[in-house]
Design an enzyme around this catalytic site. Structure first.
Site, PDB file in Angstrom:
ATOM      1  N   GLY A  13       0.643  -1.292  -0.060  1.00 10.65           N
ATOM      2  CA  GLY A  13       0.069  -0.132  -0.039  1.00 10.65           C
ATOM      3  C   GLY A  13       0.883   1.290   0.138  1.00 10.65           C
ATOM      4  N   SER A  14       1.717   1.252  -0.904  1.00 13.02           N
ATOM      5  CA  SER A  14       2.567   2.668  -0.639  1.00 13.02           C
ATOM      6  C   SER A  14       2.004   3.764  -1.316  1.00 13.02           C
ATOM      7  CB  SER A  14       3.964   2.306  -1.761  1.00 13.02           C
ATOM      8  OG  SER A  14       3.565   1.821  -3.046  1.00 13.02           O
ATOM      9  N   LYS A  91      -6.895  -7.495  -7.552  1.00 14.04           N
ATOM     10  CA  LYS A  91      -8.060  -8.321  -7.820  1.00 14.04           C
ATOM     11  C   LYS A  91      -8.910  -7.623  -8.955  1.00 14.04           C
ATOM     12  CE  LYS A  91      -8.272 -11.839  -5.152  1.00 14.04           C
ATOM     13  NZ  LYS A  91      -8.009 -13.327  -5.612  1.00 14.04           N
ATOM     14  N   ILE A  93     -11.975  -5.545 -10.295  1.00 10.18           N
ATOM     15  CA  ILE A  93     -13.016  -4.598  -9.800  1.00 10.18           C
ATOM     16  C   ILE A  93     -14.337  -4.964 -10.420  1.00 10.18           C
ATOM     17  CG2 ILE A  93     -13.916  -2.462  -9.366  1.00 10.18           C
ATOM     18  CD1 ILE A  93     -11.580  -3.141  -7.603  1.00 10.18           C
ATOM     19  N   ASN A 107      -7.209   4.242 -10.171  1.00  8.94           N
ATOM     20  CA  ASN A 107      -6.059   3.084 -10.119  1.00  8.94           C
ATOM     21  C   ASN A 107      -4.926   4.014 -10.719  1.00  8.94           C
ATOM     22  OD1 ASN A 107      -4.807   0.952 -10.113  1.00  8.94           O
ATOM     23  ND2 ASN A 107      -5.362   0.269 -11.916  1.00  8.94           N
ATOM     24  N   HIS A 109      -1.657   3.068 -13.185  1.00 11.44           N
ATOM     25  CA  HIS A 109      -0.669   2.143 -13.906  1.00 11.44           C
ATOM     26  C   HIS A 109       0.622   2.644 -14.300  1.00 11.44           C
ATOM     27  CE1 HIS A 109      -0.740  -1.412 -16.438  1.00 11.44           C
ATOM     28  NE2 HIS A 109      -0.221  -0.487 -17.321  1.00 11.44           N
ATOM     29  N   ASP A 151      -7.384  -1.316 -17.274  1.00 12.69           N
ATOM     30  CA  ASP A 151      -6.417  -0.266 -17.726  1.00 12.69           C
ATOM     31  C   ASP A 151      -7.374   0.555 -18.869  1.00 12.69           C
ATOM     32  OD1 ASP A 151      -4.742  -0.956 -15.770  1.00 12.69           O
ATOM     33  OD2 ASP A 151      -3.642  -2.459 -16.983  1.00 12.69           O
ATOM     34  N   GLU A 180       5.551   8.136  -9.876  1.00 14.01           N
ATOM     35  CA  GLU A 180       3.994   7.722  -9.459  1.00 14.01           C
ATOM     36  C   GLU A 180       3.556   8.616  -8.089  1.00 14.01           C
ATOM     37  OE1 GLU A 180       1.680   3.400  -9.646  1.00 14.01           O
ATOM     38  OE2 GLU A 180       3.490   3.405  -8.097  1.00 14.01           O
TER      39      GLU A 180
END
Length: 194
Positions: A13-14, A91, A93, A107, A109, A151, A180
């Site tokens: 969970g960065s 997982k 969604i 999200n 990517h 994506d 990121e």
């Protein structure tokens, strides 16, 4: 008004930590309300405890009778989340989540989308290996909304970087992870100020 964020994470969970630090330093007017993981050994559980954020492990093993997608959606709804952020959530969604939080699930990517570096199986180091192997000149980070296809959701923000001549998948991964962090914060600034 302070927006409430729910986090779905499978490992460390960065991305959650990036958001939490931006909140604490006053950059984002938001609050992480809850963290849900599908992995009872996830490092994000310790981080949640350290930051005083409620966390839950929800998976088929613990809840064999339940529709996991529905259970996650209901839990996030109980915490009145305005946005959901996927911080390395492994997982897919499903429908209940998409219906409960339309255009609210975000999200990150580790490549520029749309491209051959998105879709099922394209995550983490697999993306960087493919980018370097194909001799790409640039890569980047895409922050996007989640829809029913991997994506393919509407893009919020794209940040790019140029590859060095001696770039390896490992060096690229390190550089993308740094990029990121700023991309996540910038994307949330954009979304929260709408």
């Amino acid at each position: 008004m302070v927006k409430k964020i729910g986090i779905l994470a499978s490992y460390n969970g960065s991305g959650f930590e990036t958001i939490q630090k931006a909140i604490e330093s006053g950059i984002l007017n938001a609050k992480v309300e809850v963290i849900i993981t599908n992995n009872s050994n996830a490092g994000v559980l310790e981080k949640a405890k350290n930051y005083g954020v409620k966390s839950f492990v929800i998976n088929q093993k613990l809840f064999p009778e339940d529709n996991i997608d529905l259970k996650i959606a209901q839990t996030l709804k109980e915490f009145d989340c305005d946005y959901i952020f996927l911080s390395g959530y492994m997982k897919k969604i499903e429908e209940n989540m998409l219906k409960t939080f339309p255009n609210k699930i975000i999200n990150t990517h580790p490549a520029i989308l749309p491209s051959i570096y998105g879709g099922a199986g394209m995550y983490g180091s697999f993306v960087h290996q493919a980018v370097v192997k194909n001799g790409e000149k640039k890569s980047g980070v895409t922050i996007h909304y989640v829809n029913e296809n991997y994506d393919e959701g509407e893009k919020i923000l794209i940040k790019e970087l140029l590859l060095n001549s001696d770039e390896t998948a490992e060096t690229l991964e390190t550089r993308i992870k740094e990029l990121e962090k700023s991309a996540i914060v910038e994307a949330f600034e954009k979304v929260l100020n709408r």
